[in-house]
Design a protein around this motif. Structure first.
Motif, PDB file in Angstrom:
ATOM      1  N   ASP A  36       1.737   1.775  -3.566  1.00 32.19           N
ATOM      2  CA  ASP A  36       0.541   2.210  -4.286  1.00 32.19           C
ATOM      3  C   ASP A  36       0.239   3.678  -4.035  1.00 32.19           C
ATOM      4  O   ASP A  36      -0.103   4.422  -4.957  1.00 32.19           O
ATOM      5  N   VAL A  37       0.358   4.105  -2.784  1.00 29.52           N
ATOM      6  CA  VAL A  37       0.093   5.500  -2.447  1.00 29.52           C
ATOM      7  C   VAL A  37       1.124   6.404  -3.114  1.00 29.52           C
ATOM      8  O   VAL A  37       0.779   7.444  -3.676  1.00 29.52           O
ATOM      9  N   GLU A  72       0.117   6.016   5.390  1.00 29.42           N
ATOM     10  CA  GLU A  72       1.153   5.752   4.370  1.00 29.42           C
ATOM     11  C   GLU A  72       1.747   7.057   3.848  1.00 29.42           C
ATOM     12  O   GLU A  72       2.938   7.132   3.567  1.00 29.42           O
ATOM     13  N   VAL A  73       0.925   8.095   3.725  1.00 32.69           N
ATOM     14  CA  VAL A  73       1.443   9.401   3.297  1.00 32.69           C
ATOM     15  C   VAL A  73       2.439   9.913   4.328  1.00 32.69           C
ATOM     16  O   VAL A  73       3.513  10.420   3.966  1.00 32.69           O
ATOM     17  N   ALA A 103      -6.841  11.588   0.601  1.00 34.46           N
ATOM     18  CA  ALA A 103      -6.893  10.129   0.673  1.00 34.46           C
ATOM     19  C   ALA A 103      -8.002   9.613  -0.236  1.00 34.46           C
ATOM     20  O   ALA A 103      -7.852   8.580  -0.897  1.00 34.46           O
ATOM     21  N   ARG A 110      -9.197   5.157   4.385  1.00 31.56           N
ATOM     22  CA  ARG A 110      -8.642   6.508   4.269  1.00 31.56           C
ATOM     23  C   ARG A 110      -7.619   6.777   5.370  1.00 31.56           C
ATOM     24  O   ARG A 110      -6.597   7.415   5.127  1.00 31.56           O
ATOM     25  N   LYS A 160      -7.035   4.516  -7.458  1.00 35.47           N
ATOM     26  CA  LYS A 160      -6.860   3.073  -7.384  1.00 35.47           C
ATOM     27  C   LYS A 160      -8.158   2.317  -7.649  1.00 35.47           C
ATOM     28  O   LYS A 160      -8.170   1.106  -7.672  1.00 35.47           O
ATOM     29  N   VAL A 208      -4.432   5.122   4.291  1.00 30.79           N
ATOM     30  CA  VAL A 208      -3.764   5.912   3.254  1.00 30.79           C
ATOM     31  C   VAL A 208      -3.068   7.111   3.882  1.00 30.79           C
ATOM     32  O   VAL A 208      -1.925   7.436   3.537  1.00 30.79           O
ATOM     33  N   ASP A 209      -3.731   7.791   4.818  1.00 27.32           N
ATOM     34  CA  ASP A 209      -3.100   8.919   5.498  1.00 27.32           C
ATOM     35  C   ASP A 209      -1.838   8.486   6.244  1.00 27.32           C
ATOM     36  O   ASP A 209      -0.830   9.192   6.249  1.00 27.32           O
ATOM     37  N   LEU A 267       0.829  -1.205   0.000  1.00 26.81           N
ATOM     38  CA  LEU A 267       0.000   0.000   0.000  1.00 26.81           C
ATOM     39  C   LEU A 267       0.863   1.256   0.000  1.00 26.81           C
ATOM     40  O   LEU A 267       0.502   2.259  -0.613  1.00 26.81           O
ATOM     41  N   THR A 268       2.020   1.217   0.646  1.00 23.84           N
ATOM     42  CA  THR A 268       2.931   2.359   0.644  1.00 23.84           C
ATOM     43  C   THR A 268       3.349   2.693  -0.784  1.00 23.84           C
ATOM     44  O   THR A 268       3.350   3.857  -1.194  1.00 23.84           O
ATOM     45  N   ILE A 306      -6.721   9.571  -3.789  1.00 25.02           N
ATOM     46  CA  ILE A 306      -5.788   8.458  -3.993  1.00 25.02           C
ATOM     47  C   ILE A 306      -6.564   7.161  -4.175  1.00 25.02           C
ATOM     48  O   ILE A 306      -6.280   6.366  -5.070  1.00 25.02           O
TER      49      ILE A 306
END
Length: 185
Positions: free
Chosen positions: A106-107, A162-163, A136, A156, A143, A159-160, A103-104, A139
């Motif tokens: 992908d983000v 990972e950002v 998020a 979400r 995807k 995702v945050d 996921l890192t 992103i």
């Protein structure tokens, strides 16, 4: 995270990062170094040869040699080490590297595609460059993962996180250098 262009009504829209199913991702050595470092992270990061390695200062680093012989060292900033551990805490660094996931990556690719799409839209002469605010939700839309309710909120938040993990990466680039890996910082 909030961003995007104001659309009609109360809705915010973002640039389509994947027109015709293909994204525009910048091609430069720092991006290649970050992708390679992320691919060498994860649960089995300690077992990979040529992956993350502690330098003499006690910080984990990943070394990437570009095609032109450029030496790029990727390291973790203080924000990557969580739970109050210090910058010299090697165990905290390993936890941060082992927390990297697909996921890192992908983000990262979705963010790069979003910035590439905005840059492509701004290529008319005389148009000033504009900042890209990526959410998020945008992103996940890139995807194809638009979810609502508790599942969407949890995704979400992931995702945050990972950002934030990506923001903690630090890069040191040396043009044409081929220093010994353990001494790289």
């Amino acid at each position: 995270m909030q961003g995007g262009d104001l659309g009609a009504g109360r809705c915010r829209t973002s640039v389509n990062a994947f027109p015709a199913g293909r994204g525009r991702i910048p091609d430069n050595p720092v991006i290649m170094a970050s992708v390679a470092a992320l691919f060498n992270g994860g649960r089995r990061a300690r077992q990979l040869s040529g992956g993350w390695w502690p330098n003499p200062a006690g910080r984990l680093t990943y070394r990437y040699i570009g095609r032109a012989g450029d030496d790029i060292v990727v390291s973790l900033g203080p924000a990557a080490v969580s739970h109050g551990t210090g910058i010299a805490d090697l165990a905290g660094h390993w936890r941060a590297v082992e927390a990297m996931s697909p996921l890192t990556i992908d983000v990262l690719l979705a963010i790069l595609a979003q910035t590439g799409a905005v840059a492509a839209a701004d290529r008319t002469p005389g148009t000033p460059e504009r900042a890209v605010a990526i959410t998020a939700r945008a992103i996940l839309r890139c995807k194809g993962l638009e979810k609502w309710g508790a599942d969407g909120a949890a995704l979400r938040r992931r995702v945050d996180a990972e950002v934030l993990r990506l923001q903690a990466l630090r890069f040191t680039a040396r043009a044409g250098a081929a220093a010994a890996f353990p001494g790289a910082d």
